[in-house]
Write an enzyme that holds these catalytic residues in place. Structure first.
Site, PDB file in Angstrom:
ATOM      1  CD  GLN A  98      -2.360  -1.416   2.688  1.00 32.58           C
ATOM      2  OE1 GLN A  98      -3.356  -0.855   3.113  1.00 32.58           O
ATOM      3  NE2 GLN A  98      -1.681  -2.249   3.436  1.00 32.58           N
ATOM      4  CG  HIS A 118      -2.978   2.626  -1.618  1.00 28.34           C
ATOM      5  ND1 HIS A 118      -2.963   2.564  -0.242  1.00 28.34           N
ATOM      6  CD2 HIS A 118      -4.102   1.968  -2.008  1.00 28.34           C
ATOM      7  CE1 HIS A 118      -4.041   1.899   0.175  1.00 28.34           C
ATOM      8  NE2 HIS A 118      -4.737   1.513  -0.875  1.00 28.34           N
TER       9      HIS A 118
HETATM   10  P1  OAD Z   1      -1.193   2.792   9.084  1.00 29.89           P
HETATM   11  O1  OAD Z   1      -0.488   3.999   9.582  1.00 29.89           O
HETATM   12  O2  OAD Z   1      -2.684   2.783   9.144  1.00 29.89           O
HETATM   13  O3  OAD Z   1      -0.675   1.507   9.872  1.00 29.89           O
HETATM   14  C1  OAD Z   1       0.686   1.246  10.013  1.00 29.89           C
HETATM   15  C2  OAD Z   1       0.842  -0.035  10.792  1.00 29.89           C
HETATM   16  O4  OAD Z   1       2.233  -0.337  10.891  1.00 29.89           O
HETATM   17  C3  OAD Z   1       0.299   0.012  12.209  1.00 29.89           C
HETATM   18  O5  OAD Z   1      -0.355  -1.211  12.512  1.00 29.89           O
HETATM   19  C4  OAD Z   1       1.564   0.150  13.075  1.00 29.89           C
HETATM   20  O6  OAD Z   1       1.435  -0.404  14.361  1.00 29.89           O
HETATM   21  C5  OAD Z   1       2.551  -0.623  12.239  1.00 29.89           C
HETATM   22  N1  OAD Z   1       3.955  -0.233  12.451  1.00 29.89           N
HETATM   23  C6  OAD Z   1       4.462   0.926  12.911  1.00 29.89           C
HETATM   24  N2  OAD Z   1       5.810   0.899  12.929  1.00 29.89           N
HETATM   25  C7  OAD Z   1       6.174  -0.313  12.437  1.00 29.89           C
HETATM   26  C8  OAD Z   1       7.435  -0.962  12.206  1.00 29.89           C
HETATM   27  N3  OAD Z   1       8.591  -0.337  12.433  1.00 29.89           N
HETATM   28  N4  OAD Z   1       7.423  -2.219  11.698  1.00 29.89           N
HETATM   29  C9  OAD Z   1       6.249  -2.862  11.439  1.00 29.89           C
HETATM   30  N5  OAD Z   1       5.040  -2.294  11.660  1.00 29.89           N
HETATM   31  C10 OAD Z   1       4.996  -1.046  12.153  1.00 29.89           C
HETATM   32  O7  OAD Z   1      -0.682   2.513   7.586  1.00 29.89           O
HETATM   33  P2  OAD Z   1      -1.285   1.547   6.496  1.00 29.89           P
HETATM   34  O8  OAD Z   1      -2.061   0.435   7.100  1.00 29.89           O
HETATM   35  O9  OAD Z   1      -0.198   1.220   5.557  1.00 29.89           O
HETATM   36  O10 OAD Z   1      -3.593   5.137   1.741  1.00 29.89           O
HETATM   37  O11 OAD Z   1      -2.293   2.534   5.785  1.00 29.89           O
HETATM   38  C11 OAD Z   1      -3.054   2.097   4.703  1.00 29.89           C
HETATM   39  C12 OAD Z   1      -3.373   3.265   3.814  1.00 29.89           C
HETATM   40  O12 OAD Z   1      -3.958   4.315   4.592  1.00 29.89           O
HETATM   41  C13 OAD Z   1      -2.162   3.948   3.221  1.00 29.89           C
HETATM   42  O13 OAD Z   1      -1.663   3.286   2.089  1.00 29.89           O
HETATM   43  C14 OAD Z   1      -2.707   5.289   2.862  1.00 29.89           C
HETATM   44  C15 OAD Z   1      -3.477   5.598   4.120  1.00 29.89           C
HETATM   45  O14 OAD Z   1      -4.553   6.453   3.979  1.00 29.89           O
HETATM   46  C16 OAD Z   1      -3.801   6.143   0.878  1.00 29.89           C
HETATM   47  O15 OAD Z   1      -3.263   7.220   0.996  1.00 29.89           O
HETATM   48  C17 OAD Z   1      -4.760   5.788  -0.219  1.00 29.89           C
END
Ligand code: OAD
Length: 247
Positions: A98, A118
């Site tokens: 994503q 994305h």
């Molecule tokens: P989020 O910010 O929603 O979630 C990030 C996840 O990574 C959370 O569960 C954190 O706990 C975890 N995390 C943080 N640090 C980490 C690390 N060092 N190693 C592993 N995990 C870690 O981001 P996404 O789920 O990627 O879309 O968000 C999905 C979409 O929401 C994005 O692509 C973006 C956003 O709106 C668009 O812009 C269309």
């Protein structure tokens, strides 16, 4: 390191990696929803990344895109990206991400094996005719508003080649991700909250097929109940250990 995770992955010849912002967090690119640090806690996505706002606020949306470009250009792949690419040296690995950065590829993944669900924040195109546009120089210092350049073919406004709220995902990338979920032997979920659809529905295909699902996350997510094993920790810590354990 969980022996169960290693045992589940050991038998898998083909592995799908489903990644989110967490895999790039240790490269200095903030996540979206983590408390205090998440981007959407600092700025309102409905202002900066929503298709509904483009006609009215394209100067703000363009400024936001080019301001952020600096961090994408400067970021370096971390140990998590490198470990995934290392795994791909001896397994059939494909990534559905994503993320709009290019750190999986810069970490060594074959670009043909990375589906950007994305889009790509380092690529630009015309809003109207979709022709590609060269990556601009990020403004220094950052600006609050900036008129987007115009396409030299049709005079349409230039935009980043990312998916905004309210837009469909790129069909080719989506279909490739779906196809893989129907075929692979195991799924590795790394660093995503699993709340953004339709991307978050992809692991459910793997779940329905009953293939092993391993998650790597510092804290439980919406996808934790789907996983056979959820490894607590960061991508940069856990992935290298997991890949070492598999060799
Ligand atoms: P989020 O910010 O929603 O979630 C990030 C996840 O990574 C959370 O569960 C954190 O706990 C975890 N995390 C943080 N640090 C980490 C690390 N060092 N190693 C592993 N995990 C870690 O981001 P996404 O789920 O990627 O879309 O968000 C999905 C979409 O929401 C994005 O692509 C973006 C956003 O709106 C668009 O812009 C269309």
């Amino acid at each position: 390191m969980s022996e169960k995770a290693i045992a589940l992955l050991r038998e898998a010849d083909s592995i799908e990696v489903f990644s989110g912002a967490g895999v790039s967090a240790e490269s200095g690119l903030g996540t979206y929803r983590d408390e205090d640090t998440g981007l959407w806690h600092k700025v309102d996505p409905t202002t900066y990344v929503d298709i509904a706002n483009w006609d009215r606020e394209s100067d703000k949306m363009w400024a936001f895109a080019v301001n952020r470009l600096r961090s994408y250009i400067d970021a370096e792949p971390n140990a998590g990206h490198l470990a995934i690419a290392r795994l791909a040296e001896h397994r059939d690995v494909h990534v559905s991400t994503q993320n709009v950065d290019n750190l999986h590829e810069r970490g060594g993944m074959d670009p043909k094996k990375v589906a950007h669900l994305h889009g790509n924040a380092l690529a630009f195109r015309c809003f109207d005719c979709r022709r590609p546009y060269p990556t601009p120089e990020p403004p220094d210092p950052p600006v609050e508003k900036l008129a987007p350049p115009r396409c030299e073919h049709c005079r349409g406004k230039i935009r980043p080649d990312t998916v905004w709220f309210g837009e469909a995902l790129p069909q080719d990338e989506w279909q490739e991700a779906e196809r893989r979920m129907h075929q692979v032997d195991a799924l590795l979920i790394v660093g995503t909250s699993g709340v953004v659809y339709p991307a978050a529905a992809l692991p459910l295909i793997a779940q329905e097929r009953g293939i092993p699902i391993i998650e790597i996350t510092p804290q439980p997510t919406e996808l934790t109940p789907v996983a056979d094993v959820s490894l607590t920790g960061t991508a940069g810590e856990v992935l290298p250990e997991l890949v070492r354990g598999l060799r």
